[in-house]
Design a protein around this motif. Sequence first.
Motif, PDB file in Angstrom:
ATOM      1  N   VAL A  21      64.406  -6.383  71.501  1.00 13.27           N
ATOM      2  CA  VAL A  21      65.007  -7.719  71.488  1.00 13.27           C
ATOM      3  C   VAL A  21      66.484  -7.536  71.099  1.00 13.27           C
ATOM      4  CG1 VAL A  21      64.893  -9.992  70.365  1.00 13.27           C
ATOM      5  CG2 VAL A  21      62.781  -8.696  70.779  1.00 13.27           C
ATOM      6  N   PRO A  22      67.399  -8.256  71.747  1.00 11.19           N
ATOM      7  CA  PRO A  22      68.828  -8.043  71.460  1.00 11.19           C
ATOM      8  C   PRO A  22      69.267  -8.654  70.124  1.00 11.19           C
ATOM      9  CG  PRO A  22      68.567  -9.731  73.131  1.00 11.19           C
ATOM     10  CD  PRO A  22      67.192  -9.226  72.837  1.00 11.19           C
ATOM     11  N   VAL A  23      68.887  -8.003  69.052  1.00 12.58           N
ATOM     12  CA  VAL A  23      69.318  -8.441  67.724  1.00 12.58           C
ATOM     13  C   VAL A  23      69.416  -7.207  66.826  1.00 12.58           C
ATOM     14  CG1 VAL A  23      66.961  -8.877  66.827  1.00 12.58           C
ATOM     15  CG2 VAL A  23      68.883 -10.120  65.841  1.00 12.58           C
ATOM     16  N   VAL A  24      70.371  -7.216  65.905  1.00  9.47           N
ATOM     17  CA  VAL A  24      70.489  -6.127  64.927  1.00  9.47           C
ATOM     18  C   VAL A  24      70.341  -6.762  63.551  1.00  9.47           C
ATOM     19  CG1 VAL A  24      71.941  -4.263  64.020  1.00  9.47           C
ATOM     20  CG2 VAL A  24      72.112  -4.914  66.437  1.00  9.47           C
ATOM     21  N   PHE A  25      69.316  -6.351  62.829  1.00  8.24           N
ATOM     22  CA  PHE A  25      69.100  -6.943  61.507  1.00  8.24           C
ATOM     23  C   PHE A  25      69.894  -6.196  60.445  1.00  8.24           C
ATOM     24  CE2 PHE A  25      65.147  -8.608  63.534  1.00  8.24           C
ATOM     25  CZ  PHE A  25      65.516  -9.944  63.429  1.00  8.24           C
ATOM     26  N   ALA A  26      70.361  -6.966  59.480  1.00  8.16           N
ATOM     27  CA  ALA A  26      71.190  -6.385  58.415  1.00  8.16           C
ATOM     28  C   ALA A  26      70.482  -6.405  57.072  1.00  8.16           C
ATOM     29  CB  ALA A  26      72.505  -7.152  58.306  1.00  8.16           C
ATOM     30  N   LYS A  27      69.733  -7.470  56.789  1.00  9.87           N
ATOM     31  CA  LYS A  27      69.077  -7.549  55.481  1.00  9.87           C
ATOM     32  C   LYS A  27      67.877  -8.484  55.517  1.00  9.87           C
ATOM     33  CE  LYS A  27      72.393 -11.009  53.955  1.00  9.87           C
ATOM     34  NZ  LYS A  27      73.393 -11.451  53.037  1.00  9.87           N
ATOM     35  N   GLY A  28      67.081  -8.402  54.445  1.00  8.96           N
ATOM     36  CA  GLY A  28      65.909  -9.262  54.349  1.00  8.96           C
ATOM     37  C   GLY A  28      65.717  -9.751  52.930  1.00  8.96           C
ATOM     38  N   THR A  32      62.324 -13.747  55.153  1.00 13.00           N
ATOM     39  CA  THR A  32      63.423 -14.079  56.059  1.00 13.00           C
ATOM     40  C   THR A  32      64.299 -12.848  56.320  1.00 13.00           C
ATOM     41  OG1 THR A  32      63.456 -16.345  55.251  1.00 13.00           O
ATOM     42  CG2 THR A  32      65.455 -15.584  56.349  1.00 13.00           C
ATOM     43  N   LEU A  33      64.606 -12.628  57.605  1.00 18.85           N
ATOM     44  CA  LEU A  33      65.522 -11.555  57.991  1.00 18.85           C
ATOM     45  C   LEU A  33      66.850 -12.179  58.412  1.00 18.85           C
ATOM     46  CD1 LEU A  33      63.234  -9.212  60.111  1.00 18.85           C
ATOM     47  CD2 LEU A  33      64.489  -8.587  58.050  1.00 18.85           C
ATOM     48  N   THR A  34      67.935 -11.474  58.169  1.00 16.86           N
ATOM     49  CA  THR A  34      69.252 -11.972  58.573  1.00 16.86           C
ATOM     50  C   THR A  34      69.895 -10.932  59.478  1.00 16.86           C
ATOM     51  OG1 THR A  34      69.423 -13.006  56.400  1.00 16.86           O
ATOM     52  CG2 THR A  34      71.456 -12.859  57.673  1.00 16.86           C
ATOM     53  N   ASP A  35      70.427 -11.397  60.634  1.00 14.40           N
ATOM     54  CA  ASP A  35      71.061 -10.423  61.528  1.00 14.40           C
ATOM     55  C   ASP A  35      72.516 -10.182  61.113  1.00 14.40           C
ATOM     56  OD1 ASP A  35      72.717 -12.356  62.730  1.00 14.40           O
ATOM     57  OD2 ASP A  35      71.428 -12.630  64.477  1.00 14.40           O
ATOM     58  N   VAL A  36      73.169  -9.238  61.785  1.00 14.33           N
ATOM     59  CA  VAL A  36      74.519  -8.836  61.354  1.00 14.33           C
ATOM     60  C   VAL A  36      75.548  -9.956  61.546  1.00 14.33           C
ATOM     61  CG1 VAL A  36      74.227  -6.336  61.599  1.00 14.33           C
ATOM     62  CG2 VAL A  36      74.898  -7.693  63.595  1.00 14.33           C
ATOM     63  N   TYR A  41      66.135 -15.535  60.405  1.00 17.85           N
ATOM     64  CA  TYR A  41      64.880 -15.613  61.170  1.00 17.85           C
ATOM     65  C   TYR A  41      63.710 -15.610  60.199  1.00 17.85           C
ATOM     66  CZ  TYR A  41      67.777 -14.096  65.089  1.00 17.85           C
ATOM     67  OH  TYR A  41      68.750 -14.005  66.049  1.00 17.85           O
ATOM     68  N   LEU A  42      62.806 -16.535  60.392  1.00 18.13           N
ATOM     69  CA  LEU A  42      61.570 -16.550  59.609  1.00 18.13           C
ATOM     70  C   LEU A  42      60.638 -15.513  60.256  1.00 18.13           C
ATOM     71  CD1 LEU A  42      59.792 -17.798  57.417  1.00 18.13           C
ATOM     72  CD2 LEU A  42      59.225 -19.635  59.014  1.00 18.13           C
ATOM     73  N   ASP A  43      60.111 -14.605  59.449  1.00 13.48           N
ATOM     74  CA  ASP A  43      59.453 -13.420  60.007  1.00 13.48           C
ATOM     75  C   ASP A  43      57.926 -13.500  59.980  1.00 13.48           C
ATOM     76  OD1 ASP A  43      58.806 -10.956  60.909  1.00 13.48           O
ATOM     77  OD2 ASP A  43      59.565  -9.853  59.170  1.00 13.48           O
ATOM     78  N   PHE A  44      57.323 -13.728  61.144  1.00 12.92           N
ATOM     79  CA  PHE A  44      55.857 -13.700  61.262  1.00 12.92           C
ATOM     80  C   PHE A  44      55.400 -12.418  61.969  1.00 12.92           C
ATOM     81  CE2 PHE A  44      53.481 -17.557  59.918  1.00 12.92           C
ATOM     82  CZ  PHE A  44      54.517 -18.114  59.175  1.00 12.92           C
ATOM     83  N   VAL A  45      56.288 -11.421  61.980  1.00 16.94           N
ATOM     84  CA  VAL A  45      55.944 -10.116  62.544  1.00 16.94           C
ATOM     85  C   VAL A  45      55.762  -9.107  61.406  1.00 16.94           C
ATOM     86  CG1 VAL A  45      56.746  -8.224  64.024  1.00 16.94           C
ATOM     87  CG2 VAL A  45      57.162 -10.598  64.708  1.00 16.94           C
ATOM     88  N   GLY A  54      56.884  -8.610  51.965  1.00 14.64           N
ATOM     89  CA  GLY A  54      58.134  -9.203  52.438  1.00 14.64           C
ATOM     90  C   GLY A  54      59.293  -8.252  52.183  1.00 14.64           C
ATOM     91  N   TYR A  55      60.473  -8.835  51.994  1.00 17.77           N
ATOM     92  CA  TYR A  55      61.698  -8.042  51.836  1.00 17.77           C
ATOM     93  C   TYR A  55      62.265  -8.226  50.441  1.00 17.77           C
ATOM     94  CZ  TYR A  55      61.083  -7.997  56.824  1.00 17.77           C
ATOM     95  OH  TYR A  55      60.540  -7.835  58.077  1.00 17.77           O
TER      96      TYR A  55
END
Length: 398
Positions: A21-28, A32-36, A41-45, A54-55
């Motif tokens: 998927v065209p996204v680069v994650f930076a932190k969690g 919740t994950l946050t892209d760069v 994004y709420l994470d159900f994966v 979680g993170y």
Amino acid sequence: MNMQQMIEQGTGYLLKTYSQVPVVFAKGKGCTLTDVEGKEYLDFVGGIAVNALGYGDAGLTKALTDVLDSGLLHCSNLYYNEKAIEAAKSLCTISEMDKVFFCNSGAEANEAALKLSRKFGHRDSPARTEIITMKDSFHGRTYGAVTATGQTKYHQNFDPLPQGFRYAVFNDLESVKALITKQTCAVLVEPIQGEGGVVPATKAFLQGLREICDEHDLLLIFDEVQCGMGRSGKPFAWQLYGVKPDVLTLAKALAGGVPCGAMLTNKDVASVFGPGDHASTFGGNALAAAGVCEMAHRLGDTGLCNEVTEKGEYLRTRLEGIRSKYPTLCTAVRGFGLMNGLALTIPPRQVVEACFAKGLLVLSAGSDVLRFVPPLVISTGEIEKAMVIVDEVLATLS
Ligand SMILES: Cc1ncc(COP(=O)(O)O)c(C=O)c1O
């Protein structure tokens, strides 16, 4: 570098074995994950059923940093390390098994189980070497594990595959019985099939397998790589069903996100392996072992498993509501605890992409199932938020 440039660089250097998927994650943080670029994004994966806590979980972070501070990340299995001993003991306690072999992944855990089964069968003359697995199963990508996987799409163009695997129909005891010969040494099954479409085994099926294995002196192996470690609402799915395997394979959430796999077994079967029979350089590494200790503590000593059961029921009730609201798009809700699937009549990819655009990560399973495997620490409020997004997405597709 902006996100698009990072993706281009990643595409240039990473071998193309994933449709990313065209996204680069930076932190969690939490679930919740946050892209760069700062989008959340709420994470159900949950890293595909890996990030159970979680993170940024405080307990896990402390357990891991304590090991980093000690300086002893790794010392090889030529020696003992304190964390591996503690991890093995606590894992045996919560799983009710006797002995652990540590490795690094689910495929590797299954390889250990397959080798153990063959060596178990080699005690007889003539040796028994055939292993029965299930159609639509998934056991990993190494040669033994992928051959055990009962889906031809994963075999194509990789032949010749190892010999001695036979495929029965999941939840069909007669089909297993029909494959048993004098050569059979083991039966391998996921109590809840994950990649195959989130399909729970029936209790009668697992009980029947236990009886067949006892009758024919076969090892019963449960692959709990995905459904283990609290995901079913019990520490292990076998405890939910009340059917105990001889061998249990684990990975994914085992160390809360640090790569780790394990094969567990009872004392009698464990004696089949002796020094030199199997090994893994990194297996039981102190960092991974500290993650296992924290996970075992959370599953065994806190109310986490009960929370999983309660939140899973809430999630399924909401999914049932969605299923009845969109009967032409949704055909079934399946699962236990926080491992659930919504069967669709359209390709799940469409829903996955539309949810992603709205800041929700979900994934597919099989060809027609939307899979929900969030961190076990997900809150009811976050489940509600996710269900609102799924509802909105299905409304636009119906
Ligand atoms: C049930 C099951 N077994 C084994 C595996 C393989 O695990 P790994 O990717 O860690 O090798 C997976 C991965 O999805 C799985 O779901």
